[in-house]
Each structure stands twice: as structure tokens, then as C-alpha cells.
Motif scaffolding. Structure first.
Motif, mmCIF file in Angstrom:
data_model
loop_
_atom_site.group_PDB
_atom_site.id
_atom_site.type_symbol
_atom_site.label_atom_id
_atom_site.label_comp_id
_atom_site.label_asym_id
_atom_site.label_seq_id
_atom_site.Cartn_x
_atom_site.Cartn_y
_atom_site.Cartn_z
ATOM 1 N N THR A 8 1.038 -1.265 -0.118
ATOM 2 C CA THR A 8 0.151 0.120 -0.034
ATOM 3 C C THR A 8 0.919 1.213 -0.002
ATOM 4 O O THR A 8 1.692 1.367 0.579
ATOM 5 C CB THR A 8 -1.026 0.128 1.142
ATOM 6 N N VAL A 9 0.453 2.160 -0.767
ATOM 7 C CA VAL A 9 1.354 3.275 -1.143
ATOM 8 C C VAL A 9 0.445 4.641 -0.997
ATOM 9 O O VAL A 9 -0.454 4.664 -1.584
ATOM 10 C CB VAL A 9 1.854 3.508 -2.389
ATOM 11 N N PRO A 10 0.929 5.730 -0.233
ATOM 12 C CA PRO A 10 0.376 6.800 -0.052
ATOM 13 C C PRO A 10 0.583 7.702 -1.352
ATOM 14 O O PRO A 10 1.612 7.686 -1.819
ATOM 15 C CB PRO A 10 0.831 7.496 1.005
ATOM 16 N N LEU A 11 -0.324 8.312 -1.997
ATOM 17 C CA LEU A 11 -0.119 9.080 -3.192
ATOM 18 C C LEU A 11 -0.272 10.508 -2.983
ATOM 19 O O LEU A 11 -1.050 10.825 -2.185
ATOM 20 C CB LEU A 11 -1.085 8.786 -4.237
ATOM 21 N N ILE A 12 0.711 11.155 -3.488
ATOM 22 C CA ILE A 12 0.583 12.588 -3.339
ATOM 23 C C ILE A 12 0.211 13.163 -4.679
ATOM 24 O O ILE A 12 0.549 12.661 -5.664
ATOM 25 C CB ILE A 12 2.311 13.201 -3.249
ATOM 26 N N VAL A 13 -1.132 13.900 -4.538
ATOM 27 C CA VAL A 13 -1.721 14.427 -5.724
ATOM 28 C C VAL A 13 -0.698 14.938 -6.968
ATOM 29 O O VAL A 13 -1.024 14.537 -8.155
ATOM 30 C CB VAL A 13 -2.770 15.398 -5.396
ATOM 31 N N PRO A 37 -7.091 7.699 5.189
ATOM 32 C CA PRO A 37 -7.348 8.424 6.220
ATOM 33 C C PRO A 37 -7.275 9.984 5.762
ATOM 34 O O PRO A 37 -6.403 10.351 5.001
ATOM 35 C CB PRO A 37 -6.511 8.098 7.317
ATOM 36 N N GLU A 38 -8.023 10.667 6.307
ATOM 37 C CA GLU A 38 -8.041 12.110 5.745
ATOM 38 C C GLU A 38 -8.317 12.539 4.318
ATOM 39 O O GLU A 38 -7.556 13.462 3.684
ATOM 40 C CB GLU A 38 -6.743 13.023 6.528
ATOM 41 N N ASN A 39 -8.959 11.643 3.767
ATOM 42 C CA ASN A 39 -9.218 11.755 2.249
ATOM 43 C C ASN A 39 -7.801 11.702 1.575
ATOM 44 O O ASN A 39 -7.681 12.247 0.266
ATOM 45 C CB ASN A 39 -9.859 12.966 1.917
ATOM 46 N N ASN A 40 -6.699 11.405 1.870
ATOM 47 C CA ASN A 40 -5.789 11.067 0.980
ATOM 48 C C ASN A 40 -5.635 9.696 0.222
ATOM 49 O O ASN A 40 -6.433 8.992 0.413
ATOM 50 C CB ASN A 40 -4.274 10.755 2.102
ATOM 51 N N LEU A 41 -5.004 9.854 -0.913
ATOM 52 C CA LEU A 41 -5.328 8.571 -1.718
ATOM 53 C C LEU A 41 -4.139 7.578 -1.432
ATOM 54 O O LEU A 41 -2.793 7.919 -0.947
ATOM 55 C CB LEU A 41 -4.871 9.148 -3.213
ATOM 56 N N VAL A 42 -4.802 6.407 -1.465
ATOM 57 C CA VAL A 42 -3.716 5.132 -1.151
ATOM 58 C C VAL A 42 -3.816 4.272 -2.090
ATOM 59 O O VAL A 42 -4.974 3.914 -2.685
ATOM 60 C CB VAL A 42 -4.058 4.600 0.035
ATOM 61 N N ALA A 43 -2.816 3.898 -3.069
ATOM 62 C CA ALA A 43 -2.641 2.951 -3.902
ATOM 63 C C ALA A 43 -2.352 1.452 -3.547
ATOM 64 O O ALA A 43 -1.420 1.269 -2.498
ATOM 65 C CB ALA A 43 -1.494 3.171 -5.104
ATOM 66 N N TYR A 44 -3.111 0.641 -3.775
ATOM 67 C CA TYR A 44 -2.798 -0.724 -3.652
ATOM 68 C C TYR A 44 -2.100 -1.486 -4.813
ATOM 69 O O TYR A 44 -2.975 -1.654 -5.861
ATOM 70 C CB TYR A 44 -4.114 -1.443 -3.204
ATOM 71 N N LEU A 45 -1.215 -2.269 -4.616
ATOM 72 C CA LEU A 45 -0.348 -2.986 -5.646
ATOM 73 C C LEU A 45 0.021 -4.225 -5.491
ATOM 74 O O LEU A 45 0.125 -4.661 -4.198
ATOM 75 C CB LEU A 45 0.856 -2.221 -5.893
ATOM 76 N N LYS A 46 0.250 -4.931 -6.567
ATOM 77 C CA LYS A 46 0.869 -6.594 -6.252
ATOM 78 C C LYS A 46 1.883 -6.850 -7.268
ATOM 79 O O LYS A 46 1.866 -6.048 -8.232
ATOM 80 C CB LYS A 46 -0.538 -7.251 -6.327
ATOM 81 N N ARG A 47 2.532 -7.729 -6.987
ATOM 82 C CA ARG A 47 3.485 -8.296 -7.908
ATOM 83 C C ARG A 47 3.759 -9.775 -7.643
ATOM 84 O O ARG A 47 3.585 -10.248 -6.322
ATOM 85 C CB ARG A 47 4.690 -7.795 -7.883
ATOM 86 N N PRO A 48 4.096 -10.661 -8.585
ATOM 87 C CA PRO A 48 4.204 -12.236 -8.255
ATOM 88 C C PRO A 48 5.591 -12.064 -7.179
ATOM 89 O O PRO A 48 6.590 -11.324 -7.350
ATOM 90 C CB PRO A 48 4.820 -12.806 -9.525
#
Length: 51
Positions: A8-13, A37-48
Motif C-alpha cells: 500500500t502506497v500513499p499518493l501525493i496528488v 485517512p483524511e481523504n488522502n489517496l492510497v494505491a494498492y499494488l501487487k506483484r508475483p
């Protein structure tokens, strides 16, 4: 059978593309982006997972 690792990675707009491009170069695939939290964007990623 493929096993996965996740991140999970927080994103800066103002830097979203650069952040996702960097993770993509490291083999991560974007699964979803949600409001965190606080309407910040969070990216969910995966890799083998390397066995």
C-alpha cells in the motif's frame, strides 16, 4: 500457482504519475486506488512473489 506480495502506497496528488511509474518499473501492478485517512489517496499494488 502464482503467489503474490502486496503493498500500500500513499499518493501525493501532484506526483501520482511519478510514484506509480517508479513502482511499475519495480514490477508492481496497480490494483486499486482508494481514499485513505483524511481523504488522502492510497494505491494498492501487487506483484508475483519470487520463490
Amino acid at each position: 500457482m502464482t503467489t503474490w506480495e502486496y503493498a500500500t502506497v500513499p499518493l501525493i496528488v501532484h506526483a501520482t504519475k511519478q510514484i506509480l511509474d517508479q513502482w511499475g518499473e519495480d514490477g508492481w501492478e496497480l490494483v486499486q486506488v482508494l481514499s485513505g485517512p483524511e481523504n488522502n489517496l492510497v494505491a494498492y499494488l501487487k506483484r508475483p512473489k519470487e520463490n
